[in-house]
Design a protein around this motif. Structure first.
Motif, PDB file in Angstrom:
ATOM      1  N   LEU A  44       0.802  -1.205   0.000  1.00  0.00           N
ATOM      2  CA  LEU A  44       0.000   0.000   0.000  1.00  0.00           C
ATOM      3  C   LEU A  44       0.825   1.241   0.000  1.00  0.00           C
ATOM      4  O   LEU A  44       1.939   1.265   0.424  1.00  0.00           O
ATOM      5  CB  LEU A  44      -0.916   0.081   1.203  1.00  0.00           C
ATOM      6  CG  LEU A  44      -1.541   1.457   1.333  1.00  0.00           C
ATOM      7  CD1 LEU A  44      -2.423   1.790   0.168  1.00  0.00           C
ATOM      8  CD2 LEU A  44      -2.245   1.613   2.600  1.00  0.00           C
ATOM      9  N   ALA A  45       0.151   2.242  -0.412  1.00  0.00           N
ATOM     10  CA  ALA A  45       0.734   3.543  -0.347  1.00  0.00           C
ATOM     11  C   ALA A  45      -0.388   4.535  -0.372  1.00  0.00           C
ATOM     12  O   ALA A  45      -1.378   4.333  -1.015  1.00  0.00           O
ATOM     13  CB  ALA A  45       1.639   3.730  -1.526  1.00  0.00           C
ATOM     14  N   ALA A  46      -0.211   5.620   0.286  1.00  0.00           N
ATOM     15  CA  ALA A  46      -1.232   6.648   0.300  1.00  0.00           C
ATOM     16  C   ALA A  46      -0.730   7.861  -0.442  1.00  0.00           C
ATOM     17  O   ALA A  46       0.453   8.039  -0.621  1.00  0.00           O
ATOM     18  CB  ALA A  46      -1.547   7.028   1.741  1.00  0.00           C
ATOM     19  N   CYS A  47      -1.657   8.736  -0.890  1.00  0.00           N
ATOM     20  CA  CYS A  47      -1.225   9.933  -1.569  1.00  0.00           C
ATOM     21  C   CYS A  47      -2.034  11.125  -1.143  1.00  0.00           C
ATOM     22  O   CYS A  47      -2.989  11.013  -0.444  1.00  0.00           O
ATOM     23  CB  CYS A  47      -1.292   9.798  -3.066  1.00  0.00           C
ATOM     24  SG  CYS A  47      -2.449   8.707  -3.745  1.00  0.00           S
ATOM     25  N   LEU A 105       4.180  -3.196   0.875  1.00  0.00           N
ATOM     26  CA  LEU A 105       3.603  -2.525   2.045  1.00  0.00           C
ATOM     27  C   LEU A 105       2.891  -3.504   2.974  1.00  0.00           C
ATOM     28  O   LEU A 105       1.993  -3.129   3.722  1.00  0.00           O
ATOM     29  CB  LEU A 105       2.655  -1.428   1.576  1.00  0.00           C
ATOM     30  CG  LEU A 105       3.367  -0.271   0.891  1.00  0.00           C
ATOM     31  CD1 LEU A 105       2.391   0.614   0.152  1.00  0.00           C
ATOM     32  CD2 LEU A 105       4.177   0.531   1.878  1.00  0.00           C
ATOM     33  N   MET A 106       3.313  -4.746   2.947  1.00  0.00           N
ATOM     34  CA  MET A 106       2.721  -5.760   3.823  1.00  0.00           C
ATOM     35  C   MET A 106       2.828  -5.362   5.289  1.00  0.00           C
ATOM     36  O   MET A 106       3.781  -4.711   5.695  1.00  0.00           O
ATOM     37  CB  MET A 106       3.450  -7.096   3.659  1.00  0.00           C
ATOM     38  CG  MET A 106       3.188  -7.829   2.415  1.00  0.00           C
ATOM     39  SD  MET A 106       4.125  -9.372   2.545  1.00  0.00           S
ATOM     40  CE  MET A 106       3.486 -10.219   1.148  1.00  0.00           C
ATOM     41  N   ASN A 107       1.840  -5.807   6.042  1.00  0.00           N
ATOM     42  CA  ASN A 107       1.827  -5.707   7.504  1.00  0.00           C
ATOM     43  C   ASN A 107       1.817  -4.288   8.043  1.00  0.00           C
ATOM     44  O   ASN A 107       2.081  -4.078   9.222  1.00  0.00           O
ATOM     45  CB  ASN A 107       3.007  -6.496   8.104  1.00  0.00           C
ATOM     46  CG  ASN A 107       2.932  -7.955   7.733  1.00  0.00           C
ATOM     47  OD1 ASN A 107       1.894  -8.595   7.891  1.00  0.00           O
ATOM     48  ND2 ASN A 107       4.016  -8.490   7.195  1.00  0.00           N
ATOM     49  N   ARG A 108       1.510  -3.322   7.212  1.00  0.00           N
ATOM     50  CA  ARG A 108       1.400  -1.938   7.692  1.00  0.00           C
ATOM     51  C   ARG A 108      -0.064  -1.655   8.021  1.00  0.00           C
ATOM     52  O   ARG A 108      -0.952  -1.939   7.229  1.00  0.00           O
ATOM     53  CB  ARG A 108       1.910  -0.959   6.652  1.00  0.00           C
ATOM     54  CG  ARG A 108       3.390  -1.177   6.356  1.00  0.00           C
ATOM     55  CD  ARG A 108       3.963  -0.058   5.587  1.00  0.00           C
ATOM     56  NE  ARG A 108       5.279  -0.395   5.074  1.00  0.00           N
ATOM     57  CZ  ARG A 108       6.050   0.456   4.448  1.00  0.00           C
ATOM     58  NH1 ARG A 108       5.644   1.699   4.243  1.00  0.00           N
ATOM     59  NH2 ARG A 108       7.234   0.078   4.008  1.00  0.00           N
ATOM     60  N   ALA A 109      -0.287  -1.081   9.180  1.00  0.00           N
ATOM     61  CA  ALA A 109      -1.646  -0.831   9.649  1.00  0.00           C
ATOM     62  C   ALA A 109      -2.246   0.440   9.064  1.00  0.00           C
ATOM     63  O   ALA A 109      -3.468   0.595   9.033  1.00  0.00           O
ATOM     64  CB  ALA A 109      -1.665  -0.754  11.171  1.00  0.00           C
ATOM     65  N   ASN A 134      -1.061 -10.454   3.082  1.00  0.00           N
ATOM     66  CA  ASN A 134      -0.495  -9.783   4.261  1.00  0.00           C
ATOM     67  C   ASN A 134      -0.539  -8.256   4.180  1.00  0.00           C
ATOM     68  O   ASN A 134       0.145  -7.574   4.928  1.00  0.00           O
ATOM     69  CB  ASN A 134       0.937 -10.247   4.527  1.00  0.00           C
ATOM     70  CG  ASN A 134       0.998 -11.727   4.848  1.00  0.00           C
ATOM     71  OD1 ASN A 134       0.124 -12.257   5.513  1.00  0.00           O
ATOM     72  ND2 ASN A 134       2.004 -12.395   4.338  1.00  0.00           N
ATOM     73  N   THR A 135      -1.334  -7.720   3.266  1.00  0.00           N
ATOM     74  CA  THR A 135      -1.521  -6.271   3.168  1.00  0.00           C
ATOM     75  C   THR A 135      -2.821  -5.948   3.899  1.00  0.00           C
ATOM     76  O   THR A 135      -3.882  -6.448   3.538  1.00  0.00           O
ATOM     77  CB  THR A 135      -1.570  -5.816   1.705  1.00  0.00           C
ATOM     78  OG1 THR A 135      -0.374  -6.256   1.056  1.00  0.00           O
ATOM     79  CG2 THR A 135      -1.673  -4.305   1.601  1.00  0.00           C
TER      80      THR A 135
END
Length: 149
Positions: free
Chosen positions: A5-8, A56-60, A84-85
């Motif tokens: 994942l990634a946010a923008c 970005l696995m395992n990031r809350a 695991n994402t």
């Protein structure tokens, strides 16, 4: 390849933080030009097979102005999953000329269902799920990022 994942965030974001992320990846500025608007992000660069597999696995959570870019050495069909994402992602598939080929929005956390590019691409950008719709980002828009020194 595993999806991450990634946010923008839109062009209202402030100074870009460069250097290394807490995960040890290079961070670079990235801009998506959509119509007359520019949306600026700071993205982690997943270059190696190991970095790309972990993504970005395992990031809350992720900040709305963050993301991850997966650059390739040559154009290729890309396939990611969400193993695991923990958070939904928008996956943006980027052609060699920097234009967006296709977007898979709000991918399902923890899913093993593959998410595909519709054509060979040079990179995949992951941002927070729902951001492309929120920001009006669409196929054909232009993605630009710089490589760290």
């Amino acid at each position: 390849m595993i999806a991450s994942l990634a946010a923008c965030q839109s062009s209202t974001s402030s100074a870009v933080e460069l250097g290394r992320s807490p995960a040890g990846l290079d961070q670079v500025p990235l801009t998506i030009s959509s119509g007359n608007r520019e949306h600026r992000f700071t993205v982690e660069v997943a270059r190696t097979p190991g970095e790309q597999q972990t993504g970005l696995m395992n990031r809350a959570s992720l900040s709305p102005d963050r993301g991850m870019i997966f650059p390739f050495d040559a154009p290729q069909y890309a396939s990611f999953w969400m193993k695991n994402t923990l958070i939904p992602l928008d996956m943006i598939f980027v052609r060699a000329d920097g234009t967006i080929a296709n977007i898979e929005a709000n991918t399902v956390p923890l899913s093993l269902q593959p998410v595909y590019s519709n054509e060979p691409v040079m990179a995949v950008l992951e941002i927070a799920g729902g951001r492309t719709l929120e920001l009006g980002i669409k196929a054909g828009d232009k993605v630009k990022w710089s490589s760290p020194e």
